[in-house]
Scaffold this motif. Structure first.
Motif, PDB file in Angstrom:
ATOM      1  N   GLY A  33       0.809  -1.204   0.000  1.00 32.18           N
ATOM      2  CA  GLY A  33       0.000   0.000   0.000  1.00 32.18           C
ATOM      3  C   GLY A  33       0.851   1.267   0.000  1.00 32.18           C
ATOM      4  O   GLY A  33       0.526   2.250  -0.668  1.00 32.18           O
ATOM      5  N   LEU A  36       2.257   1.656  -3.530  1.00 32.63           N
ATOM      6  CA  LEU A  36       1.228   2.150  -4.442  1.00 32.63           C
ATOM      7  C   LEU A  36       0.904   3.610  -4.156  1.00 32.63           C
ATOM      8  O   LEU A  36       0.717   4.413  -5.084  1.00 32.63           O
ATOM      9  CB  LEU A  36      -0.030   1.293  -4.295  1.00 32.63           C
ATOM     10  CG  LEU A  36       0.045  -0.141  -4.828  1.00 32.63           C
ATOM     11  CD1 LEU A  36      -1.244  -0.882  -4.532  1.00 32.63           C
ATOM     12  CD2 LEU A  36       0.329  -0.152  -6.324  1.00 32.63           C
ATOM     13  N   VAL A  40       1.241   6.663  -6.904  1.00 30.00           N
ATOM     14  CA  VAL A  40       0.172   7.570  -7.301  1.00 30.00           C
ATOM     15  C   VAL A  40       0.501   9.001  -6.882  1.00 30.00           C
ATOM     16  O   VAL A  40       0.224   9.962  -7.609  1.00 30.00           O
ATOM     17  CB  VAL A  40      -1.160   7.104  -6.685  1.00 30.00           C
ATOM     18  CG1 VAL A  40      -2.288   8.036  -7.068  1.00 30.00           C
ATOM     19  CG2 VAL A  40      -1.486   5.691  -7.140  1.00 30.00           C
ATOM     20  N   PRO A 193      -7.724   5.734  -6.345  1.00 30.55           N
ATOM     21  CA  PRO A 193      -7.073   4.563  -6.948  1.00 30.55           C
ATOM     22  C   PRO A 193      -6.401   3.666  -5.918  1.00 30.55           C
ATOM     23  O   PRO A 193      -6.301   2.462  -6.109  1.00 30.55           O
ATOM     24  CB  PRO A 193      -6.046   5.171  -7.909  1.00 30.55           C
ATOM     25  CG  PRO A 193      -5.833   6.560  -7.425  1.00 30.55           C
ATOM     26  CD  PRO A 193      -7.127   6.989  -6.833  1.00 30.55           C
ATOM     27  N   LEU A 194      -5.951   4.293  -4.797  1.00 30.07           N
ATOM     28  CA  LEU A 194      -5.324   3.468  -3.757  1.00 30.07           C
ATOM     29  C   LEU A 194      -6.361   2.540  -3.125  1.00 30.07           C
ATOM     30  O   LEU A 194      -6.085   1.347  -2.917  1.00 30.07           O
ATOM     31  CB  LEU A 194      -4.693   4.372  -2.700  1.00 30.07           C
ATOM     32  CG  LEU A 194      -3.854   3.663  -1.624  1.00 30.07           C
ATOM     33  CD1 LEU A 194      -2.719   2.896  -2.254  1.00 30.07           C
ATOM     34  CD2 LEU A 194      -3.336   4.673  -0.617  1.00 30.07           C
ATOM     35  N   ARG A 195      -7.560   3.067  -2.828  1.00 26.23           N
ATOM     36  CA  ARG A 195      -8.617   2.209  -2.291  1.00 26.23           C
ATOM     37  C   ARG A 195      -9.044   1.162  -3.303  1.00 26.23           C
ATOM     38  O   ARG A 195      -9.309   0.008  -2.956  1.00 26.23           O
ATOM     39  CB  ARG A 195      -9.813   3.059  -1.867  1.00 26.23           C
ATOM     40  CG  ARG A 195      -9.609   3.827  -0.574  1.00 26.23           C
ATOM     41  CD  ARG A 195     -10.947   4.322  -0.040  1.00 26.23           C
ATOM     42  NE  ARG A 195     -11.568   5.261  -0.972  1.00 26.23           N
ATOM     43  CZ  ARG A 195     -11.434   6.578  -0.929  1.00 26.23           C
ATOM     44  NH1 ARG A 195     -10.685   7.139   0.016  1.00 26.23           N
ATOM     45  NH2 ARG A 195     -12.035   7.354  -1.810  1.00 26.23           N
ATOM     46  N   GLY A 196      -9.119   1.571  -4.567  1.00 27.05           N
ATOM     47  CA  GLY A 196      -9.485   0.610  -5.594  1.00 27.05           C
ATOM     48  C   GLY A 196      -8.474  -0.508  -5.751  1.00 27.05           C
ATOM     49  O   GLY A 196      -8.828  -1.647  -6.059  1.00 27.05           O
ATOM     50  N   ALA A 197      -7.185  -0.175  -5.538  1.00 31.13           N
ATOM     51  CA  ALA A 197      -6.152  -1.208  -5.658  1.00 31.13           C
ATOM     52  C   ALA A 197      -6.039  -2.044  -4.398  1.00 31.13           C
ATOM     53  O   ALA A 197      -5.687  -3.230  -4.457  1.00 31.13           O
ATOM     54  CB  ALA A 197      -4.805  -0.551  -5.979  1.00 31.13           C
ATOM     55  N   MET A 198      -6.327  -1.444  -3.222  1.00 26.84           N
ATOM     56  CA  MET A 198      -6.154  -2.174  -1.969  1.00 26.84           C
ATOM     57  C   MET A 198      -7.218  -3.240  -1.777  1.00 26.84           C
ATOM     58  O   MET A 198      -6.960  -4.277  -1.156  1.00 26.84           O
ATOM     59  CB  MET A 198      -6.190  -1.195  -0.789  1.00 26.84           C
ATOM     60  CG  MET A 198      -4.946  -0.320  -0.675  1.00 26.84           C
ATOM     61  SD  MET A 198      -3.429  -1.282  -0.515  1.00 26.84           S
ATOM     62  CE  MET A 198      -3.664  -2.024   1.095  1.00 26.84           C
ATOM     63  N   PRO A 200      -8.737  -5.442  -4.013  1.00 23.50           N
ATOM     64  CA  PRO A 200      -8.310  -6.746  -4.546  1.00 23.50           C
ATOM     65  C   PRO A 200      -6.992  -7.232  -3.943  1.00 23.50           C
ATOM     66  O   PRO A 200      -6.768  -8.440  -3.830  1.00 23.50           O
ATOM     67  CB  PRO A 200      -8.172  -6.498  -6.055  1.00 23.50           C
ATOM     68  CG  PRO A 200      -8.016  -5.025  -6.191  1.00 23.50           C
ATOM     69  CD  PRO A 200      -8.791  -4.420  -5.075  1.00 23.50           C
ATOM     70  N   LEU A 201      -6.142  -6.279  -3.539  1.00 23.35           N
ATOM     71  CA  LEU A 201      -4.887  -6.701  -2.920  1.00 23.35           C
ATOM     72  C   LEU A 201      -5.145  -7.413  -1.595  1.00 23.35           C
ATOM     73  O   LEU A 201      -4.584  -8.486  -1.333  1.00 23.35           O
ATOM     74  CB  LEU A 201      -3.992  -5.476  -2.700  1.00 23.35           C
ATOM     75  CG  LEU A 201      -2.699  -5.723  -1.880  1.00 23.35           C
ATOM     76  CD1 LEU A 201      -1.784  -6.686  -2.621  1.00 23.35           C
ATOM     77  CD2 LEU A 201      -1.992  -4.408  -1.592  1.00 23.35           C
ATOM     78  N   SER A 204      -6.599 -10.794  -2.221  1.00 24.95           N
ATOM     79  CA  SER A 204      -5.558 -11.731  -2.667  1.00 24.95           C
ATOM     80  C   SER A 204      -4.695 -12.185  -1.486  1.00 24.95           C
ATOM     81  O   SER A 204      -4.361 -13.371  -1.367  1.00 24.95           O
ATOM     82  CB  SER A 204      -4.690 -11.071  -3.737  1.00 24.95           C
ATOM     83  OG  SER A 204      -5.454 -10.699  -4.854  1.00 24.95           O
TER      84      SER A 204
END
Length: 480
Positions: A33, A36, A40, A193-198, A200-201, A204
């Motif tokens: 995080g 990322l 950004v 975008p950080l929330r959007g990437a976190m 699925p991260l 996973s």
């Protein structure tokens, strides 16, 4: 006090490994995080720094600003976009078109980002007819920077609506005083975008953690399987079906297996020596008893035959112990199954006649199907001692019950006599004879012998008080 870890080895390994996996994945989530977020943020800083570079070219060396050189890159030219800039110079301030008549909210401590440098000497005057921009060679670039704009500094703050903004601030030393250039953009550009990437991260990482935990459990099952096999083999040794443990892997268990086999061999030797001593004692008593029996056969030596009965009983005991000693020397055989009900019935038929002077009744509840792994003569001696004690101390009734409990058979002999004190029960549990402890009389040897016989066959004898009075003797023996 609660235990921090489970009792089992598997549970401890699973708990500690799961905690380690959770910690590692949490650190990985934080690190990823952070990376990322920096990625950004660099994009946001790049857009703000580009605008600052264009604004720096509108600042003259004397601290004045050339309005004609001010350029609004998109989206700094759109009102309400959240992107804005402002120049604070000694001669006034200039703002982006996105602000309109409003002022850019200045973050707290913005003047402390970089101490203003000392003013520079007044530059030479520009040629007349300057227009709006200085000649290309006179564009302002602070000295000592190698022709580069001083690096802006980051700072975060809120606007009038409470929305978070990210600022880039730089200061220019001029002869007229320091000039501050501030450019701001909505921080939501970084957070969205950080929330959007976190999301699925984290999903996973959660799936990865579950997979690792499952793999760990499977690994422990496979890795600890030799311990289960070792336990089964030790049970076979205890049951007399094996003489030693034969395990060739894993290599980490081989030293333990060797020590256990050495202990088994040492115990076997100790038992063999004890059996040999019993055999020697029995052989030593056999001849004097035979002589005594011959003497008692003489006329007038034993007119009522009581002594001959006792001698015959002693000879039977000697033959029994000699047989067990011979069995131990030859490795022994599996203990046969002894049906419990016939032994109890025979004893209960004899004992009331021995205590005919007292009104004692014996009630039995022993299923016919129950059988125990115990030598028949040992079983008779064990039950005979306990039933004799119960009839001797009972007020009016003795009850005998039996039931199966897993691999063991539980037999209980209870009476309604005076019972035993807690001190007497504690003395028996500690392995002392009751007649030696002074807590009771007349039943010390019988209880002790019964317990030794039960333990010899893998069982035990325990005492418990009855309510409101009496004593319950519980015998557990391996089920057939």
């Amino acid at each position: 006090m609660p235990r921090p870890l489970p009792r089992s080895l598997t549970g401890r390994l699973v708990v500690t490994a799961a905690a380690t996996i959770v910690l590692a994945l949490a650190l990985a989530a934080v690190s990823i995080g952070h990376v990322l977020g920096r990625f950004v943020m660099q994009d946001l800083d790049g857009r703000l720094d580009t605008q600052i570079v264009l604004l720096v070219r509108a600042v003259r060396p004397d601290g004045t600003v050339n309005p004609a050189a001010l350029v609004d890159l998109p989206p700094f030219d759109r009102a309400g976009s959240g992107w804005a800039w402002e120049i604070l110079a000694p001669g006034g301030s200039w703002r982006s078109a996105s602000l309109g008549p409003a002022e850019l909210p200045l973050p707290r401590g913005w003047r402390d980002m970089r101490p203003p440098p000392p003013p520079l000497p007044e530059p030479p005057p520009h040629p007349p007819g300057d227009g709006h921009l200085p000649p290309p060679g006179d564009l302002f670039l602070p000295p000592g920077t190698g022709g580069a704009v001083p690096p802006p500094h980051p700072l975060d703050g809120r606007d009038a609506t409470g929305r978070w903004l990210h600022y880039r601030i730089t200061s220019l030393p001029t002869s007229g005083g320091p000039v501050y250039i501030l450019a701001a953009g909505p921080r939501a550009i970084v957070e969205r975008p950080l929330r959007g990437a976190m999301a699925p991260l984290l999903l996973s990482l959660l799936l990865l953690g579950l997979f690792l935990t499952l793999a760990l459990i499977v690994q422990l099952r496979v890795g600890l399987r030799p311990l289960t096999r070792l336990r089964v083999m030790m049970a076979e040794v205890r049951a007399g079906r094996l003489r030693a443990i034969t395990v060739s892997e894993p290599t980490e268990l081989l030293p333990l297996v060797e020590e256990v086999n050495a202990l088994i061999a040492a115990n076997h030797q100790a038992v063999s020596r004890a059996r040999a001593h019993v055999a020697n004692l029995a052989h030593g008593l056999k001849t004097p008893l035979a002589t005594l029996r011959l003497d008692l056969d003489a006329p007038g030596r034993d007119p009522d035959g009581v002594l001959r009965v006792q001698v015959a009983r002693m000879e039977r005991q000697i033959r029994h112990h000699l047989g067990r000693a011979r069995a131990a020397e030859t490795g022994g055989a599996a203990v046969p199954a002894s049906p419990l009900a016939p032994h109890v019935a025979d004893l209960c038929a004899v004992l009331p006649r021995l205590y005919a002077d007292r009104p004692v009744s014996i009630q039995t509840d022993v299923p016919e199907a129950l059988a125990v792994r115990c030598d028949p003569q040992d079983l008779d001696e064990l039950l005979g001692n306990l039933l004799d004690n119960a009839c001797r101390h009972a007020a009016s009734r003795v009850t005998v019950t039996a039931r199966a409990e897993g691999r063991m058979t539980l037999l209980q002999i209870a009476d309604d006599g005076p019972g035993m004190s807690p001190a007497a029960i504690a003395a028996f549990s500690a392995g002392r004879r009751l007649d030696e402890s002074g807590a009771a009389s007349g039943n010390g040897f019988g209880l002790l012998i019964s317990r030794e016989l039960a333990e010899l066959h893998g069982g035990e004898v325990t005492l418990a008080p009855r309510d409101p009075r009496g004593l319950a003797v519980r015998i557990t023996l391996p089920a057939a």
